[in-house]
Design an enzyme around this catalytic site. Structure first.
Site, short mmCIF file in Angstrom:
data_model
loop_
_atom_site.label_atom_id
_atom_site.label_comp_id
_atom_site.label_asym_id
_atom_site.label_seq_id
_atom_site.Cartn_x
_atom_site.Cartn_y
_atom_site.Cartn_z
N HIS A 100 0.89 -1.17 0.00
CA HIS A 100 0.00 0.00 0.00
C HIS A 100 0.92 1.22 0.00
O HIS A 100 2.01 1.17 0.59
CB HIS A 100 -0.84 0.10 1.27
CG HIS A 100 -1.72 -1.06 1.58
ND1 HIS A 100 -1.26 -2.18 2.22
CD2 HIS A 100 -3.04 -1.25 1.38
CE1 HIS A 100 -2.27 -3.02 2.39
NE2 HIS A 100 -3.36 -2.48 1.88
N ASP A 103 2.38 1.97 3.34
CA ASP A 103 3.35 1.03 3.95
C ASP A 103 4.76 1.47 3.63
O ASP A 103 5.68 1.26 4.43
CB ASP A 103 3.27 -0.39 3.36
CG ASP A 103 1.87 -0.95 3.30
OD1 ASP A 103 1.07 -0.56 4.14
OD2 ASP A 103 1.62 -1.79 2.40
C1 XUL Z 1 -7.26 -6.71 4.54
C2 XUL Z 1 -6.49 -7.13 3.39
C3 XUL Z 1 -5.66 -6.09 2.73
C4 XUL Z 1 -5.60 -6.20 1.25
C5 XUL Z 1 -4.88 -5.05 0.58
O1 XUL Z 1 -7.99 -7.70 5.15
O2 XUL Z 1 -6.49 -8.28 3.02
O3 XUL Z 1 -4.41 -6.11 3.29
O4 XUL Z 1 -4.99 -7.38 0.86
O5 XUL Z 1 -5.43 -3.84 0.88
#
Ligand code: XUL
Ligand code: CO
Length: 438
Positions: A100, A103
């Site tokens: 993300h 992150d």
């Molecule tokens: C949350 C989840 C996230 C997604 C990416 O449950 O799985 O980490 O994979 O946003």
């Protein structure tokens, strides 16, 4: 900086007693005509592996991460994490990662500042990718952690929040393109609701579709050719998440004419929360030609929340790999470890042990699934079970050549109907055991 003191984790075979060795994952071993590592495009999840702290609602951080200095300049920590992340992936032999935006770089006071932070870190990541050959499986924007997203992002009742989310997704797409990401994920985050008493569900869902169309348009504009994915999850953080499960997402995509542009990123623990098996979710997507990528983890069947454990259950990894093989593989997708070591597995070495556990469980699952596929034992059984649709009245039904009147005439004078084949479930389950242990 840290992991370069370890030698690359090697395959030592199933009798090895070395904890820092693979027992089943042998990256170049040929399985069904291609090396294991091409079946199992493992990816490190930047958020868990690089920023996870072990914190839970009852207590603070437990994880020992010597390279993260508390209270130190956040950008300095973010820079150090890039070094550590790439060392870690190299030691593990993991060739992909996912992130993300938040992150990899800290959020600034304005979007402009956040974007500037991102650019600095993306420069470093780009350099490391060149040096190591490690690739970006997918990128995404975190549009759920900050308090501005308290009521959702694209489904917020506040149009300014919609705009902010769109702008940060725009930037996340740009950096994903820059880093040659093979995909871009939309996980709904807080796109859902708690109570209908305050929610215009139709408007919220239409707005979500509007945002996705904007993303499709912008991808065209900037020449981003990576695959878009939606990651379903039924609950958590909101009570009713709009992207409940694969079937719900597919009907949403079709309704909003988005199905040509999106595939599914399917997570095992999210399937569990939706009361489905992950193989059910994979099959539904595959049958629609929409199987995209996998967030490889596992949940705890006794707990009703998203525990994001490393996948160690070989029965499940076998089922996942069987579905992937059956679907012809994941083209742009991979197996992203959206998983974290348990709070009490807090040492740096646990990061390696957890990934080894997951990689080995998937390698073992792949080997069993490949044997099942090669023998075609399940597929042949399936053909036999539905054989009545291959000729006679069954053929006419599947070719849509009959209606109620013809079917009535067909059965009207029949005295006994052949109740078809036994389901043979126990036999088939025993067969899986035989392939697993044999
Ligand atoms: C949350 C989840 C996230 C997604 C990416 O449950 O799985 O980490 O994979 O946003
Ligand atoms: Co996930």
């Amino acid at each position: 900086m840290y992991f370069n003191k370890y030698p690359k984790i090697q395959y030592e075979g199933k009798l090895s007693t070395n904890p820092l060795a693979f027992k089943f994952y042998n990256e170049n071993e040929m399985i069904l005509g291609k090396p294991m590592k091409e079946h199992l495009k493992f990816s490190m999840a930047y958020w868990h592996t690089m920023t996870g702290t072990g914190q839970d609602p009852f207590g603070g951080a437990t994880m020992e991460r010597p390279w993260d200095i508390d209270g130190e300049d956040e950008m300095l920590n973010a820079k150090k994490r890039v070094e550590v992340a790439f060392e870690f992936m190299q030691v593990m032999g993991i060739e992909y990662f996912c992130f993300h935006d938040r992150d990899i770089a800290p959020e600034g006071k304005t979007l402009a500042e956040s974007n500037k932070n991102l650019d600095i870190i993306v420069d470093l990541i780009e350099q490391k990718m060149k040096e190591t050959g490690i690739k970006l499986l997918w990128g995404t924007a975190n549009a759920f952690s900050h308090k501005r997203y308290v009521n959702g992002a694209a489904t917020s009742p506040n149009a300014d929040i919609f705009a902010y989310a769109a702008a940060s997704i725009k930037k996340a797409m740009e950096i994903t393109k820059r880093l040659n990401g093979s995909g871009y994920v939309f996980w709904g985050g807080r796109e859902g609701y708690e109570t209908l008493l305050n929610t215009d569900m139709a408007l919220e869902q239409d707005n979500f579709a509007r945002l996705l169309h904007m993303a499709v348009d912008y991808a065209k504009e900037i020449g981003f050719t990576g695959q878009f994915y939606i990651e379903p999850k039924p609950k958590e953080p909101t009570k009713h998440q709009y992207d409940y499960d694969v079937a719900t997402v597919i009907s949403f995509l079709i309704k909003h004419k988005l199905d040509k542009h999106f595939k599914l990123n399917i997570e095992t623990n999210h399937a569990t929360l939706a009361m489905h098996t992950v193989n059910h979710e994979l099959r539904i997507a595959a049958d629609q030609g929409l199987l995209g990528s996998v967030d490889a983890n596992q949940g705890d069947l006794l707990l009703g929340w998203d525990t994001d454990q490393f996948p160690t259950n070989v029965y499940d990894t076998t089922m996942v790999m069987y579905e992937i093989i059956r679907a012809g593989g994941l083209s742009t997708g991979g197996l992203n470890f959206d998983a974290k070591p348990r709070r009490a597995s807090f040492t740096v070495e646990d990061m390696m042990l957890a990934h080894i556990a997951g990689m080995d469980a998937f390698a073992a699952g792949l080997k069993i699934a490949a044997k099942l596929w090669e023998s075609q034992v399940l597929e042949n059984n399936l053909k036999q079970r539905y054989v009545s649709y291959q000729s006679g009245i069954g053929k006419k039904i599947v070719e849509s050549n009959v209606g109620f009147k013809e079917l009535e005439a067909y059965v009207m004078d029949k005295k006994e109907l052949d109740p078809n084949e036994s389901g043979k479930q126990e036999y088939l389950e025993a067969l899986i055991n035989q392939y697993m242990i044999g």
